[in-house]
Scaffold this motif. Structure first.
Motif, PDB file in Angstrom:
ATOM      1  N   ARG A 103      -2.219  72.569 -46.026  1.00 37.93           N
ATOM      2  CA  ARG A 103      -2.563  73.382 -44.858  1.00 37.93           C
ATOM      3  C   ARG A 103      -2.450  74.876 -45.171  1.00 37.93           C
ATOM      4  O   ARG A 103      -3.324  75.670 -44.800  1.00 37.93           O
ATOM      5  N   TYR A 104      -1.384  75.258 -45.881  1.00 34.12           N
ATOM      6  CA  TYR A 104      -1.220  76.669 -46.248  1.00 34.12           C
ATOM      7  C   TYR A 104      -2.307  77.111 -47.235  1.00 34.12           C
ATOM      8  O   TYR A 104      -2.808  78.241 -47.155  1.00 34.12           O
ATOM      9  N   LEU A 105      -2.665  76.241 -48.155  1.00 31.45           N
ATOM     10  CA  LEU A 105      -3.719  76.589 -49.116  1.00 31.45           C
ATOM     11  C   LEU A 105      -5.059  76.787 -48.400  1.00 31.45           C
ATOM     12  O   LEU A 105      -5.827  77.688 -48.748  1.00 31.45           O
ATOM     13  N   GLU A 106      -5.317  75.965 -47.413  1.00 33.25           N
ATOM     14  CA  GLU A 106      -6.551  76.120 -46.638  1.00 33.25           C
ATOM     15  C   GLU A 106      -6.550  77.451 -45.891  1.00 33.25           C
ATOM     16  O   GLU A 106      -7.583  78.141 -45.818  1.00 33.25           O
ATOM     17  N   ARG A 107      -5.411  77.814 -45.347  1.00 30.83           N
ATOM     18  CA  ARG A 107      -5.321  79.097 -44.641  1.00 30.83           C
ATOM     19  C   ARG A 107      -5.478  80.263 -45.612  1.00 30.83           C
ATOM     20  O   ARG A 107      -6.134  81.262 -45.289  1.00 30.83           O
ATOM     21  N   ALA A 108      -4.890  80.129 -46.797  1.00 30.12           N
ATOM     22  CA  ALA A 108      -5.042  81.187 -47.809  1.00 30.12           C
ATOM     23  C   ALA A 108      -6.499  81.337 -48.220  1.00 30.12           C
ATOM     24  O   ALA A 108      -6.996  82.450 -48.411  1.00 30.12           O
ATOM     25  N   ALA A 109      -7.194  80.213 -48.341  1.00 28.13           N
ATOM     26  CA  ALA A 109      -8.607  80.247 -48.722  1.00 28.13           C
ATOM     27  C   ALA A 109      -9.448  80.967 -47.671  1.00 28.13           C
ATOM     28  O   ALA A 109     -10.488  81.557 -47.984  1.00 28.13           O
ATOM     29  N   GLU A 110      -8.983  80.930 -46.425  1.00 31.72           N
ATOM     30  CA  GLU A 110      -9.703  81.587 -45.338  1.00 31.72           C
ATOM     31  C   GLU A 110      -9.344  83.055 -45.202  1.00 31.72           C
ATOM     32  O   GLU A 110      -9.856  83.749 -44.329  1.00 31.72           O
ATOM     33  N   GLY A 111      -8.440  83.530 -46.069  1.00 32.47           N
ATOM     34  CA  GLY A 111      -8.124  84.954 -46.073  1.00 32.47           C
ATOM     35  C   GLY A 111      -6.767  85.324 -45.519  1.00 32.47           C
ATOM     36  O   GLY A 111      -6.401  86.505 -45.503  1.00 32.47           O
ATOM     37  N   GLU A 112      -5.980  84.341 -45.061  1.00 30.11           N
ATOM     38  CA  GLU A 112      -4.640  84.637 -44.556  1.00 30.11           C
ATOM     39  C   GLU A 112      -3.660  84.831 -45.713  1.00 30.11           C
ATOM     40  O   GLU A 112      -3.850  84.284 -46.806  1.00 30.11           O
ATOM     41  N   THR A 113      -2.609  85.602 -45.459  1.00 23.96           N
ATOM     42  CA  THR A 113      -1.483  85.664 -46.379  1.00 23.96           C
ATOM     43  C   THR A 113      -0.433  84.699 -45.854  1.00 23.96           C
ATOM     44  O   THR A 113       0.038  84.851 -44.723  1.00 23.96           O
ATOM     45  N   VAL A 114      -0.093  83.688 -46.648  1.00 25.19           N
ATOM     46  CA  VAL A 114       0.792  82.630 -46.163  1.00 25.19           C
ATOM     47  C   VAL A 114       2.180  82.783 -46.783  1.00 25.19           C
ATOM     48  O   VAL A 114       2.322  82.996 -47.981  1.00 25.19           O
ATOM     49  N   VAL A 115       3.200  82.684 -45.928  1.00 25.39           N
ATOM     50  CA  VAL A 115       4.591  82.836 -46.352  1.00 25.39           C
ATOM     51  C   VAL A 115       5.398  81.698 -45.761  1.00 25.39           C
ATOM     52  O   VAL A 115       5.221  81.341 -44.584  1.00 25.39           O
ATOM     53  N   ASP A 116       6.280  81.125 -46.561  1.00 28.02           N
ATOM     54  CA  ASP A 116       7.141  80.057 -46.070  1.00 28.02           C
ATOM     55  C   ASP A 116       7.879  80.537 -44.817  1.00 28.02           C
ATOM     56  O   ASP A 116       8.493  81.599 -44.825  1.00 28.02           O
TER      57      ASP A 116
END
Length: 220
Positions: free
Chosen positions: A119-132
């Motif tokens: 899920r985080y990888l998908e969000r990163a692919a969409e341009g988000e910066t993902v942090v635990d």
């Protein structure tokens, strides 16, 4: 991109970790696909150039002279659109800050489960910066302290809080074994911190690290 799985390259200097991560991700083959894996930064750079993945997933610490943070920085410099998500066993805010400064699209902890990771990888692919999420609140508080100038010795040189503690013991003349005992850590973990300190201070030995610490006023 939603019409096909995200193409991933995995990087970790432990083959067992790589295989475990790849096995975990096979359950989500409709959403992600591992197209390559590497044990070091040099091999990873060749793979990224050859395969052009959607996301590079790398450990923060890699054996050799090039760390995961260094690799992230190199990949971002070569292609500012390159998405690198760093996985780490270290929930230290300074690693997070360094990752974001290096151009990372995310910083996640290794005990994340497969569904969350995808899920985080998908969000990163969409341009988000993902942090635990366990780090997010602490990172905000640390950033506020840093803005106020209230932080640990050596933070301005990129040292994490733990590395600052280890450097303090180096200045005091303690051995790796003694430092491990003081901090209730494994001796190999201390050695890893010492190597990271050397790299960040651009030195090759303890005496030089101590000299920099004294010259820079990190410890007196």
């Amino acid at each position: 991109m939603a019409d096909r799985p995200l193409r991933l390259i995995l990087i970790d200097d432990h083959e067992m970790v790589l295989e475990g991560l790849k096995a975990m991700l096979t359950r989500f083959r409709g959403r992600v696909r591992v197209v390559g894996q590497a044990l070091n930064a040099e091999e990873a750079e060749r793979l990224v150039k050859a395969l052009d993945p959607d996301i590079v997933v790398s450990d923060v610490r890699l054996r050799g002279s090039v760390s995961g943070l260094d690799l992230c920085r190199r990949l971002a410099e070569a292609d500012p659109k390159r998405k690198v998500v760093l996985l780490s066993a270290y929930d230290d805010e300074q690693y997070l800050f360094q990752a974001l400064r290096a151009g990372a699209a995310g910083y996640l902890l290794k005990w994340i489960d497969g569904e969350e990771l995808v899920r985080y990888l998908e969000r990163a692919a969409e341009g988000e910066t993902v942090v635990d999420p366990t780090m997010a609140g602490r990172a905000v508080a640390s950033a506020a302290r840093l803005q106020a100038g209230e932080f640990w010795p050596g933070a301005h040189l990129g040292l994490t809080q733990r590395e600052s503690e280890v450097l303090g013991f180096l200045v005091a003349g303690l051995s790796n074994r003694a430092i491990a005992s003081k901090l209730v850590l494994g001796e190999e973990t201390v050695k890893s911190h010492v190597r990271s300190i050397f790299r960040k201070l651009d030195v090759n030995d303890r005496a030089s690290a101590v000299a920099v610490a004294l010259r820079e006023g990190i410890f007196r």
